[in-house]
Design a protein around this motif. Structure first.
Motif, PDB file in Angstrom:
ATOM      1  N   ASP A 242       1.117  -1.443  -0.651  1.00 36.12           N
ATOM      2  CA  ASP A 242      -0.087  -0.188   0.280  1.00 36.12           C
ATOM      3  C   ASP A 242       0.555   1.085   0.298  1.00 36.12           C
ATOM      4  OD1 ASP A 242      -2.551  -1.371   0.154  1.00 36.12           O
ATOM      5  OD2 ASP A 242      -2.244  -1.212   2.089  1.00 36.12           O
ATOM      6  N   ALA A 243       2.185   1.455   0.690  1.00 34.89           N
ATOM      7  CA  ALA A 243       2.838   2.210   1.211  1.00 34.89           C
ATOM      8  C   ALA A 243       3.887   2.678  -0.517  1.00 34.89           C
ATOM      9  CB  ALA A 243       3.346   2.385   2.081  1.00 34.89           C
ATOM     10  N   ILE A 244       3.773   1.169  -1.260  1.00 38.40           N
ATOM     11  CA  ILE A 244       5.137   2.032  -2.554  1.00 38.40           C
ATOM     12  C   ILE A 244       3.787   2.136  -2.972  1.00 38.40           C
ATOM     13  CG2 ILE A 244       6.953   0.346  -1.610  1.00 38.40           C
ATOM     14  CD1 ILE A 244       5.719  -1.730  -4.057  1.00 38.40           C
ATOM     15  N   ARG A 245       2.666   1.791  -3.844  1.00 31.86           N
ATOM     16  CA  ARG A 245       1.818   2.388  -3.948  1.00 31.86           C
ATOM     17  C   ARG A 245       1.242   3.863  -4.036  1.00 31.86           C
ATOM     18  NH1 ARG A 245      -1.979  -1.913  -3.386  1.00 31.86           N
ATOM     19  NH2 ARG A 245      -1.184  -2.848  -4.311  1.00 31.86           N
ATOM     20  N   LYS A 246       1.108   4.542  -2.918  1.00 33.31           N
ATOM     21  CA  LYS A 246       0.656   5.681  -2.822  1.00 33.31           C
ATOM     22  C   LYS A 246       1.986   6.298  -3.524  1.00 33.31           C
ATOM     23  CE  LYS A 246      -1.973   5.210   1.001  1.00 33.31           C
ATOM     24  NZ  LYS A 246      -2.137   4.496   2.310  1.00 33.31           N
TER      25      LYS A 246
ATOM     26  N   GLU B 120      10.809   1.910   7.217  1.00 32.64           N
ATOM     27  CA  GLU B 120      10.709   2.893   8.887  1.00 32.64           C
ATOM     28  C   GLU B 120      10.738   4.486   8.360  1.00 32.64           C
ATOM     29  OE1 GLU B 120      13.931   1.835  12.239  1.00 32.64           O
ATOM     30  OE2 GLU B 120      12.219   0.296  12.596  1.00 32.64           O
ATOM     31  N   ARG B 121      12.590   4.479   7.338  1.00 31.36           N
ATOM     32  CA  ARG B 121      12.376   5.844   6.950  1.00 31.36           C
ATOM     33  C   ARG B 121      11.444   6.469   5.974  1.00 31.36           C
ATOM     34  NH1 ARG B 121      18.847   6.318   7.661  1.00 31.36           N
ATOM     35  NH2 ARG B 121      19.167   5.752  10.195  1.00 31.36           N
ATOM     36  N   LEU B 122      11.882   5.830   4.803  1.00 32.11           N
ATOM     37  CA  LEU B 122      11.262   5.938   4.312  1.00 32.11           C
ATOM     38  C   LEU B 122       9.320   5.553   4.235  1.00 32.11           C
ATOM     39  CD1 LEU B 122      12.935   6.968   1.476  1.00 32.11           C
ATOM     40  CD2 LEU B 122      11.720   4.945  -0.188  1.00 32.11           C
ATOM     41  N   LEU B 123       8.727   4.813   4.015  1.00 32.31           N
ATOM     42  CA  LEU B 123       8.150   5.258   4.066  1.00 32.31           C
ATOM     43  C   LEU B 123       6.845   4.695   5.134  1.00 32.31           C
ATOM     44  CD1 LEU B 123       8.093   0.658   2.243  1.00 32.31           C
ATOM     45  CD2 LEU B 123       7.863   3.225   1.259  1.00 32.31           C
ATOM     46  N   LYS B 124       7.555   5.434   6.119  1.00 32.73           N
ATOM     47  CA  LYS B 124       7.470   6.336   7.818  1.00 32.73           C
ATOM     48  C   LYS B 124       5.975   5.050   7.969  1.00 32.73           C
ATOM     49  CE  LYS B 124       8.800  10.706   6.793  1.00 32.73           C
ATOM     50  NZ  LYS B 124      10.112   9.705   6.007  1.00 32.73           N
ATOM     51  N   LEU B 125       6.528   3.784   7.812  1.00 37.03           N
ATOM     52  CA  LEU B 125       6.141   2.038   8.459  1.00 37.03           C
ATOM     53  C   LEU B 125       6.192   2.219  10.024  1.00 37.03           C
ATOM     54  CD1 LEU B 125       5.281   0.232   5.099  1.00 37.03           C
ATOM     55  CD2 LEU B 125       3.658   2.240   6.308  1.00 37.03           C
ATOM     56  N   THR B 126       4.786   1.853  10.611  1.00 38.73           N
ATOM     57  CA  THR B 126       5.612   1.605  12.001  1.00 38.73           C
ATOM     58  C   THR B 126       4.626   0.082  12.263  1.00 38.73           C
ATOM     59  OG1 THR B 126       5.027   4.080  12.752  1.00 38.73           O
ATOM     60  CG2 THR B 126       5.054   2.888  14.078  1.00 38.73           C
ATOM     61  N   ILE B 127       5.839  -0.917  11.823  1.00 36.83           N
ATOM     62  CA  ILE B 127       5.608  -2.514  12.002  1.00 36.83           C
ATOM     63  C   ILE B 127       5.726  -2.807  12.877  1.00 36.83           C
ATOM     64  CG2 ILE B 127       6.008  -4.308  10.354  1.00 36.83           C
ATOM     65  CD1 ILE B 127       5.898  -2.792   7.889  1.00 36.83           C
ATOM     66  N   ASP B 128       5.266  -3.939  13.586  1.00 38.92           N
ATOM     67  CA  ASP B 128       5.449  -4.210  14.906  1.00 38.92           C
ATOM     68  C   ASP B 128       6.603  -5.106  14.995  1.00 38.92           C
ATOM     69  OD1 ASP B 128       4.435  -6.065  17.586  1.00 38.92           O
ATOM     70  OD2 ASP B 128       5.258  -7.305  16.359  1.00 38.92           O
ATOM     71  N   PRO B 129       7.858  -5.345  15.488  1.00 39.37           N
ATOM     72  CA  PRO B 129       8.574  -5.770  14.878  1.00 39.37           C
ATOM     73  C   PRO B 129       8.840  -7.615  15.302  1.00 39.37           C
ATOM     74  CG  PRO B 129       9.036  -4.085  17.290  1.00 39.37           C
ATOM     75  CD  PRO B 129       8.236  -4.618  17.252  1.00 39.37           C
ATOM     76  N   ASP B 130       8.068  -8.165  15.920  1.00 43.91           N
ATOM     77  CA  ASP B 130       7.859  -9.365  15.632  1.00 43.91           C
ATOM     78  C   ASP B 130       7.232  -9.299  14.197  1.00 43.91           C
ATOM     79  OD1 ASP B 130       8.808  -9.966  18.210  1.00 43.91           O
ATOM     80  OD2 ASP B 130       6.634  -9.802  19.296  1.00 43.91           O
ATOM     81  N   ASP B 131       6.347  -9.013  13.505  1.00 49.01           N
ATOM     82  CA  ASP B 131       5.616  -9.394  12.914  1.00 49.01           C
ATOM     83  C   ASP B 131       7.016  -8.669  11.930  1.00 49.01           C
ATOM     84  OD1 ASP B 131       3.261  -9.409  13.732  1.00 49.01           O
ATOM     85  OD2 ASP B 131       2.487  -7.889  12.624  1.00 49.01           O
ATOM     86  N   MET B 132       7.557  -7.927  11.357  1.00 50.36           N
ATOM     87  CA  MET B 132       8.598  -7.345  10.795  1.00 50.36           C
ATOM     88  C   MET B 132       9.694  -8.739  10.566  1.00 50.36           C
ATOM     89  SD  MET B 132       8.623  -5.185   8.308  1.00 50.36           S
ATOM     90  CE  MET B 132      10.745  -5.205   7.583  1.00 50.36           C
TER      91      MET B 132
END
Length: 149
Positions: free
Chosen positions: A43-47, A92-104
């Motif tokens: 979603d983030a890259i599509r935007k 984190e930096r470019l897409l500014k996503l906050t993803i749960d570390p375990d999920d990541m």
């Protein structure tokens, strides 16, 4: 005939040890988690009107380790690889996503198969497709029934 063979398969399934079933469920759970992270990234890259390949190329220009604070120039070489740190930075930096570390970390372990530390663009695209294929699998419930509860 066909029926006998089918029955045979069924019996094999019922005698399958529950360990492998557990492992199957764990794997499936990991795949689902990885898929949900992939959706967020997609979603983030599509935007940003980026493709998956752009995502990879951008990640490949980022610092490769925490100690290394300069990235490298974009390269179109087939040998370019990215590592988990670069991909995490990118999210984190470019897409500014906050993803749960375990999920990541679950996503990364699915993406970087077999404990690989770095992957090429081809691996990356193949892994992306493989993780996306999760949505076409039957729900775990359907699978579970054939094992007898």
């Amino acid at each position: 005939g066909i029926n006998a063979e089918y029955m045979g398969d069924d019996t094999i399934l019922q005698h399958q040890d529950s360990d492998s079933l557990k492992e199957l469920k764990v794997n499936r759970q990991r795949n689902i988690v990885a898929f949900s992270v992939l959706c967020v990234i997609n979603d983030a890259i599509r935007k940003r009107k980026m493709s998956t390949a752009d995502l990879f190329r951008t990640a490949s220009t980022l610092p490769r380790t925490i100690q290394d604070n300069t990235g490298s120039n974009p390269s179109n070489s087939f040998n370019v690889t990215i590592n988990t740190y670069q991909l995490t930075l990118l999210c984190e930096r470019l897409l500014k996503l906050t993803i749960d570390p375990d999920d990541m970390s679950c996503f990364l372990s699915q993406l970087f198969k077999d404990g690989k530390k770095e992957i090429t663009l081809t691996d990356f695209l193949n892994s992306f497709q493989r993780i996306q294929a999760v949505q076409t699998l039957p729900p775990m419930g359907a699978l579970h029934n054939s094992f007898g509860s």
